[in-house]
Write a protein that holds these residues in place. Structure first.
Motif, mmCIF file in Angstrom:
data_model
loop_
_atom_site.group_PDB
_atom_site.id
_atom_site.type_symbol
_atom_site.label_atom_id
_atom_site.label_comp_id
_atom_site.label_asym_id
_atom_site.label_seq_id
_atom_site.Cartn_x
_atom_site.Cartn_y
_atom_site.Cartn_z
ATOM 1 N N LEU A 23 0.830 -1.207 0.000
ATOM 2 C CA LEU A 23 0.000 0.000 0.000
ATOM 3 C C LEU A 23 0.865 1.257 0.000
ATOM 4 C CD1 LEU A 23 -2.767 -0.970 2.604
ATOM 5 C CD2 LEU A 23 -2.961 -0.973 0.116
ATOM 6 N N GLY A 24 1.925 1.244 0.809
ATOM 7 C CA GLY A 24 2.806 2.396 0.885
ATOM 8 C C GLY A 24 3.520 2.664 -0.427
ATOM 9 N N ALA A 25 4.002 1.605 -1.077
ATOM 10 C CA ALA A 25 4.688 1.781 -2.357
ATOM 11 C C ALA A 25 3.751 2.364 -3.401
ATOM 12 C CB ALA A 25 5.258 0.445 -2.830
ATOM 13 N N ALA A 26 2.518 1.879 -3.420
ATOM 14 C CA ALA A 26 1.532 2.411 -4.375
ATOM 15 C C ALA A 26 1.220 3.873 -4.058
ATOM 16 C CB ALA A 26 0.255 1.576 -4.322
ATOM 17 N N ALA A 31 1.342 9.404 -5.284
ATOM 18 C CA ALA A 31 1.445 10.736 -4.682
ATOM 19 C C ALA A 31 2.563 11.544 -5.324
ATOM 20 C CB ALA A 31 1.681 10.618 -3.174
ATOM 21 N N GLU A 32 3.648 10.891 -5.706
ATOM 22 C CA GLU A 32 4.743 11.596 -6.367
ATOM 23 C C GLU A 32 4.314 12.085 -7.743
ATOM 24 O OE1 GLU A 32 8.138 12.743 -8.527
ATOM 25 O OE2 GLU A 32 6.974 10.956 -9.094
ATOM 26 N N ARG A 33 3.552 11.286 -8.449
ATOM 27 C CA ARG A 33 3.110 11.655 -9.799
ATOM 28 C C ARG A 33 2.034 12.747 -9.768
ATOM 29 N NH1 ARG A 33 5.696 12.113 -13.490
ATOM 30 N NH2 ARG A 33 7.144 12.500 -11.785
ATOM 31 N N THR A 34 1.129 12.693 -8.784
ATOM 32 C CA THR A 34 0.023 13.656 -8.735
ATOM 33 C C THR A 34 0.341 14.870 -7.871
ATOM 34 O OG1 THR A 34 -0.986 12.518 -6.833
ATOM 35 C CG2 THR A 34 -1.683 11.817 -9.035
ATOM 36 N N LYS A 35 1.499 14.862 -7.176
ATOM 37 C CA LYS A 35 1.858 15.917 -6.211
ATOM 38 C C LYS A 35 0.769 16.078 -5.154
ATOM 39 C CE LYS A 35 4.747 18.513 -9.444
ATOM 40 N NZ LYS A 35 5.026 19.838 -10.067
ATOM 41 N N PHE A 36 0.278 14.955 -4.689
ATOM 42 C CA PHE A 36 -0.792 14.894 -3.707
ATOM 43 C C PHE A 36 -0.400 15.620 -2.433
ATOM 44 C CE2 PHE A 36 -2.912 12.730 -0.166
ATOM 45 C CZ PHE A 36 -4.230 12.736 -0.586
ATOM 46 N N CYS A 37 -1.140 16.665 -2.059
ATOM 47 C CA CYS A 37 -0.813 17.429 -0.854
ATOM 48 C C CYS A 37 -1.992 18.305 -0.464
ATOM 49 C CB CYS A 37 0.427 18.293 -1.087
ATOM 50 S SG CYS A 37 0.926 19.255 0.362
ATOM 51 N N PHE A 38 -2.452 18.148 0.763
ATOM 52 C CA PHE A 38 -3.576 18.948 1.272
ATOM 53 C C PHE A 38 -3.182 20.412 1.431
ATOM 54 C CE2 PHE A 38 -6.501 20.239 4.805
ATOM 55 C CZ PHE A 38 -7.687 20.073 4.104
ATOM 56 N N LEU A 112 5.775 15.511 2.554
ATOM 57 C CA LEU A 112 7.178 15.581 2.921
ATOM 58 C C LEU A 112 7.839 14.206 2.858
ATOM 59 C CD1 LEU A 112 6.923 18.114 5.869
ATOM 60 C CD2 LEU A 112 7.930 18.530 3.619
ATOM 61 N N THR A 113 7.081 13.164 3.165
ATOM 62 C CA THR A 113 7.621 11.809 3.046
ATOM 63 C C THR A 113 7.961 11.503 1.596
ATOM 64 O OG1 THR A 113 6.235 11.116 4.908
ATOM 65 C CG2 THR A 113 7.219 9.374 3.569
ATOM 66 N N VAL A 114 7.069 11.866 0.708
ATOM 67 C CA VAL A 114 7.314 11.666 -0.723
ATOM 68 C C VAL A 114 8.507 12.497 -1.174
ATOM 69 C CG1 VAL A 114 6.352 12.015 -3.037
ATOM 70 C CG2 VAL A 114 4.923 11.043 -1.227
ATOM 71 N N LEU A 115 8.546 13.772 -0.766
ATOM 72 C CA LEU A 115 9.633 14.655 -1.181
ATOM 73 C C LEU A 115 10.991 14.180 -0.660
ATOM 74 C CD1 LEU A 115 8.055 18.207 -0.715
ATOM 75 C CD2 LEU A 115 8.559 17.036 -2.868
ATOM 76 N N SER A 116 10.993 13.601 0.543
ATOM 77 C CA SER A 116 12.260 13.142 1.108
ATOM 78 C C SER A 116 12.880 12.037 0.264
ATOM 79 C CB SER A 116 12.052 12.651 2.548
ATOM 80 O OG SER A 116 11.278 11.465 2.578
ATOM 81 N N ALA A 117 12.041 11.272 -0.412
ATOM 82 C CA ALA A 117 12.542 10.192 -1.271
ATOM 83 C C ALA A 117 12.963 10.689 -2.636
ATOM 84 C CB ALA A 117 11.462 9.114 -1.427
ATOM 85 N N THR A 118 12.696 11.960 -2.928
ATOM 86 C CA THR A 118 13.073 12.515 -4.231
ATOM 87 C C THR A 118 14.270 13.455 -4.124
ATOM 88 O OG1 THR A 118 11.564 14.424 -4.063
ATOM 89 C CG2 THR A 118 10.652 12.376 -4.947
ATOM 90 N N GLY A 119 14.977 13.388 -2.998
ATOM 91 C CA GLY A 119 16.195 14.173 -2.846
ATOM 92 C C GLY A 119 16.047 15.452 -2.056
ATOM 93 N N ASN A 120 14.883 15.700 -1.452
ATOM 94 C CA ASN A 120 14.654 16.941 -0.709
ATOM 95 C C ASN A 120 15.121 16.771 0.733
ATOM 96 O OD1 ASN A 120 13.435 19.128 0.771
ATOM 97 N ND2 ASN A 120 12.063 19.447 -0.965
ATOM 98 N N VAL A 264 11.326 5.275 -6.498
ATOM 99 C CA VAL A 264 11.258 4.612 -7.813
ATOM 100 C C VAL A 264 10.586 5.527 -8.830
ATOM 101 C CG1 VAL A 264 10.205 2.696 -9.083
ATOM 102 C CG2 VAL A 264 11.321 2.274 -6.880
ATOM 103 N N SER A 265 9.495 6.152 -8.427
ATOM 104 C CA SER A 265 8.775 7.041 -9.338
ATOM 105 C C SER A 265 9.640 8.215 -9.768
ATOM 106 C CB SER A 265 7.497 7.556 -8.658
ATOM 107 O OG SER A 265 6.814 8.471 -9.495
#
Length: 350
Positions: A23-26, A31-38, A112-120, A264-265
């Motif tokens: 679930l987390g990987a999906a 979320a990385e592709r859609t820039k999902f953020c409230f 922020l969790t997503v961003l941390s995996a993209t080098g932020n 990965v994304s």
């Protein structure tokens, strides 16, 4: 149902970690592709598009979760969202704090969790402070703050959720979902983006049904849970420093999966980019925001995902109060920041 799945060498809690990883990987990838953020949906430059993505996910999450309830697969009767005594002060104050924190850090915990995996590296720093503060509020030196504020409660009687109101769960589920989809349809997003947002929303009922029905085991129970980030980050922190003493749980698997999926994304689509702080004052602002989110997320009973995306689909009054308080805190903080200060801390678009 777990006993019939044939996992002879694994317990239900162990399989739950695997489910959370998937679930987390999906979630991380979508979320990385859609820039999902409230936060972006409230105060971002592209707030209409961002809120359209968030609301599409919410609509699917509501319909899927309530379908699971109506079919008898899951029930939230014993869940903390349905507690008869509502800790109203803790939820409102915590929500306001979390909302303020996510504006100061330019992202909610999930983003922020997503961003941390993209080098932020800013996001990495914030999440470390967030996790430490959340754990301190749950089980450490800040726990008295949580218990003291949590003691101020209001009895809800039989009105624990919107399902208790006239029209019941079906009506209110449709009202929320249709209103969300109506906004999303006019948000200016591409159809492919909204489809990915819908798939992200479907992860919420997958989590609820997966832990509450598929992995149900009388002898080795798994807590009913779905997507969230506050408690899972506290659990991940504790597991990281004491993994030989405590096993990984659903939350640990979820955080690990999100990081892997987002990484990965970002590598596949070329969005990975190293980023860091530009000034000491900026670091201080992000640190303060992280503390507010850590304490606030615990007091409110969840973040924008735990109390919002996953909590609102339960139709819980507590979850609704939490996400509204978070939104209020974000809007008030954004309005309070002077334009000159905003420009001083301006960052490239996420």
């Amino acid at each position: 149902m777990f006993e019939s799945l044939g996992f002879e060498n694994f317990t239900a809690p162990q399989v739950a970690v695997g489910l959370a990883l998937v679930l987390g990987a999906a979630f991380g990838l979508l979320a990385e592709r859609t820039k999902f953020c409230f936060r972006r949906g409230l105060v971002g430059d592209d707030r209409r598009q961002a809120m359209g993505v968030w609301l599409t996910a919410l609509a699917v999450a509501v319909l899927g979760t309530q379908a699971g309830v109506l079919s008898g697969l899951i029930t939230f009767d014993e869940h903390r969202f349905m507690a008869g005594d509502l800790p109203v002060l803790a939820i409102i104050l915590g929500g306001l704090m979390f909302g303020a924190g996510m504006v100061l850090t330019r992202g909610c915990a999930s983003r922020l969790t997503v961003l941390s995996a993209t080098g932020n590296l800013r996001a990495v720093f914030v999440l470390m402070v967030f996790a430490i503060t959340a754990h301190a509020t749950l089980k450490g030196v800040l726990a008295p703050v949580r218990t003291t504020l949590g003691a101020f409660t209001v009895s809800l009687g039989d009105t624990l959720s919107l399902a208790s109101l006239p029209g019941g769960a079906v009506l209110w589920s449709l009202v929320i979902a249709l209103a969300a989809l109506a906004f999303a349809a006019r948000s200016g997003n591409r159809a492919t983006t909204l489809i990915m947002a819908a798939l992200l929303g479907a992860l919420v009922p997958a989590g609820w049904i997966g832990t509450g029905f598929v992995l149900y085991d009388d002898f080795d129970p798994v807590a009913l849970q779905s997507l969230s980030f506050t408690a899972p980050f506290a659990d991940t922190l504790f597991w990281s420093i004491a993994s030989t003493s405590i096993p990984a749980n659903f939350g640990v698997g979820l955080i690990g999966g999100v990081l892997v999926g987002a990484l990965v994304s970002s590598l596949l689509f070329g969005s990975f980019q190293w980023q860091s702080f530009h000034a000491p004052a900026e670091t201080g602002r992000y640190a303060g925001g992280a503390v507010l989110m850590g304490v606030g997320g615990v007091l409110a009973g969840g973040c924008t995902v735990g109390a919002g995306l996953a909590g609102v689909p339960t139709l819980s009054i507590a979850a609704l109060l939490a996400i509204l308080s978070i939104a209020g805190g974000a809007l008030l903080t954004n309005a309070a920041l002077k334009p000159s200060r905003q420009n001083a801390y301006a960052q490239p678009a996420e």
